[in-house]
Each structure stands twice: as C-alpha cells, then as structure tokens.
Design an enzyme around this catalytic site. Structure first.
Site, PDB file in Angstrom:
ATOM      1  N   ARG A  18     -12.342   6.617  -1.666  1.00  0.00           N
ATOM      2  CA  ARG A  18     -11.358   5.469  -1.202  1.00  0.00           C
ATOM      3  C   ARG A  18     -11.856   4.146  -1.839  1.00  0.00           C
ATOM      4  NH1 ARG A  18      -7.543   7.380   1.841  1.00  0.00           N
ATOM      5  NH2 ARG A  18      -6.766   5.247   2.561  1.00  0.00           N
ATOM      6  N   CYS A  70       0.766  -1.078   0.039  1.00  0.00           N
ATOM      7  CA  CYS A  70       0.189   0.122   0.042  1.00  0.00           C
ATOM      8  C   CYS A  70       0.894   1.245  -0.129  1.00  0.00           C
ATOM      9  CB  CYS A  70      -1.047  -0.187   1.177  1.00  0.00           C
ATOM     10  SG  CYS A  70      -2.427   0.981   0.808  1.00  0.00           S
ATOM     11  N   HIS A 108      -3.567  -5.824   2.199  1.00  0.00           N
ATOM     12  CA  HIS A 108      -3.114  -6.075   3.829  1.00  0.00           C
ATOM     13  C   HIS A 108      -4.012  -7.081   4.401  1.00  0.00           C
ATOM     14  CE1 HIS A 108      -2.057  -1.516   4.369  1.00  0.00           C
ATOM     15  NE2 HIS A 108      -2.823  -1.162   3.576  1.00  0.00           N
TER      16      HIS A 108
HETATM   17  N1  GLN Z   1      -1.682   6.883   1.872  1.00  0.00           N
HETATM   18  C1  GLN Z   1      -2.139   6.139   0.836  1.00  0.00           C
HETATM   19  C2  GLN Z   1      -3.569   6.076   0.125  1.00  0.00           C
HETATM   20  O1  GLN Z   1      -4.336   6.169   0.747  1.00  0.00           O
HETATM   21  C3  GLN Z   1      -1.680   4.661   1.459  1.00  0.00           C
HETATM   22  C4  GLN Z   1      -2.777   4.118   2.328  1.00  0.00           C
HETATM   23  C5  GLN Z   1      -2.440   2.641   3.106  1.00  0.00           C
HETATM   24  O2  GLN Z   1      -1.287   2.474   3.260  1.00  0.00           O
HETATM   25  N2  GLN Z   1      -3.367   1.898   3.504  1.00  0.00           N
HETATM   26  O3  GLN Z   1      -3.467   5.656  -1.122  1.00  0.00           O
END
Ligand code: GLN
Length: 231
Positions: free
Chosen positions: A116, A82, A177
């Site tokens: 998101r 990520c 993850h």
């Molecule tokens: N900040 C990054 C995003 O939102 C990574 C997020 C994360 O590592 N889960 O894309």
C-alpha cells in the site's frame, strides 16, 4: 460511506470559508440510495473508503452515469478523494482481479497493488501551489489527463510517474486526505470560486486571515514532508 481519514473536514472547511465571507452555502449529505439530481448542486464532494464500500457506492452511482457525465462535461465542480477519485475512472481492479466499474467520467484506470502507498505527501500544483496531506491507498492510478500536481514527497497516483491526482474541466481528483482542505486554503478557495462561477453568481472571495492554515501547511511541509518552500 466514503469518509475516510476525516474527508468530512473538507465540507466543514468549505462551509466556514463561505460563512467567514458572509456567503450562504447549503450542504446535502447523500446516502447510497438517495436520488440525487446533480443539477441542483454547484459542487460535489466524494471521499475515500475501503474497497468494499467503494464497490457498493460505485454500483449505486453508476445508475446515473449519464447524468454524471453530462454534468461534468457541463462544468460541475467535483472534488473526489482517494476511493472517490478512483470511482471517476473506468474501473478499480481489486487484488483478486475483479474489476469494480467506475463512473467512466475520466480516461482513468486503477489497479490494486502491493505494498500500500502510505504516508505524508506534498505536491506542487500549477494552479494552487503546494498541497499537503496524507495518502493511504492500494490502488495505482494512471490516466490521460493533466495531473493535479507533481509529487515533491510521497507516492501520488502510482508511485512511479511522479504525478498526483487529476484535473479535468472542473474536476479535481486526488489521493490526499488528512483532511485535504483545512491545510490547503488556496485549493479550498479555488473550489469555491469554481462553484460560484458554475452557479453563475458573481462572488468576491476576499482573502481571509489564514495565518493558522498556512502555519499548519508550512509545518507539514518542513516537518513531515521534509520539503522547504515558500508555502
Ligand atoms: N480502496 C482504495 C485503495 O485502497 C481507496 C482507499 C482510500 O480511499 N483511502 O486504493
């Protein structure tokens, strides 16, 4: 700073899989300002984090960009998840348009977008079969390399092209993850075998009793991702 959604479990999984086979592995946690000599290591793990943490880590890591580039070209195995995955590229563009420069190890860019991309994800990888887990990222990533796999369920790199993650030399980048490795033992052993080869040691990786790992993997596929498959 980069240890989101239990990314630390990836380290524990690799350690245990070594231990169960009588192999010795040593882990060095790295803090932001630690001086890391990459040539002392055979595998590097970078987890995910918030935009803020990611920018701070990027700044610190970039000071040794040349060393990173040389190590990756030389075949250093890297697992980046990520935020860590985004850091391998040229930049991560924040919602306000600011670009956080990455390590420029890959021909890869990420732009924050809405909504998101959140939820359970399952992908099919030509190297390690199905890989399951959880994703939560604002960033949309595009790159010119091979992906880690194709999306069976979920969003992946950008929610558009059906690809997830990246494969370049011995680098594995992914949005997954959960943590990633406990439920994906083939990927865990793939990374360990890359590390052993890079270390120049001839190691056997006899199969382990992965009944529980595969039960978790299969449950995830059928229950959460709605995908039916052999594994
Ligand atoms: N900040 C990054 C995003 O939102 C990574 C997020 C994360 O590592 N889960 O894309």
């Amino acid at each position: 700073m980069l240890n989101l959604y239990a990314d630390r479990g990836n380290v524990q999984t690799l350690l245990r899989r070594c231990e169960w086979r009588g192999l010795h592995a040593h882990v060095t946690p790295v803090r932001r300002h630690d001086e890391v000599r990459l040539r002392d290591y055979h595998l590097v793990l970078i987890g995910g984090g918030s935009d803020r943490e990611q920018a701070l880590v990027a700044e610190a890591l970039r000071r040794r960009r040349r060393e990173w580039k040389a190590a990756v070209e030389d075949g250093l195995p890297v697992l980046a998840v990520c935020g860590g995955y985004q850091l391998l590229g040229e930049y991560y563009q924040l919602p306000d348009g600011t670009k956080v420069p990455g390590l420029e190890l890959l021909d890869l860019v990420t732009t924050a977008g809405r909504p998101r991309l959140i939820g359970n994800i399952a992908i099919e990888s030509p190297e390690v079969g199905t890989v399951v887990g959880f994703e939560n990222h604002g960033g949309r990533t595009v790159h010119r390399h091979a992906p880690l796999g194709t999306v069976l369920r979920g969003h992946g790199n950008n929610g558009r092209d059906g690809y997830e993650g990246v494969r370049y030399r011995n680098v594995v980048g992914t949005y997954i993850h959960g943590p990633l490795l406990p439920k994906n033992p083939r990927l865990a052993d793939f990374l360990l075998s890359l590390a052993a080869a890079y270390a120049g040691v001839a190691v056997d990786f006899p199969p382990l009793d992965d009944e529980l790992e595969w039960a978790a993997h299969r449950a995830f596929l059928t229950r959460h991702a709605g995908v039916r498959g052999p594994r």
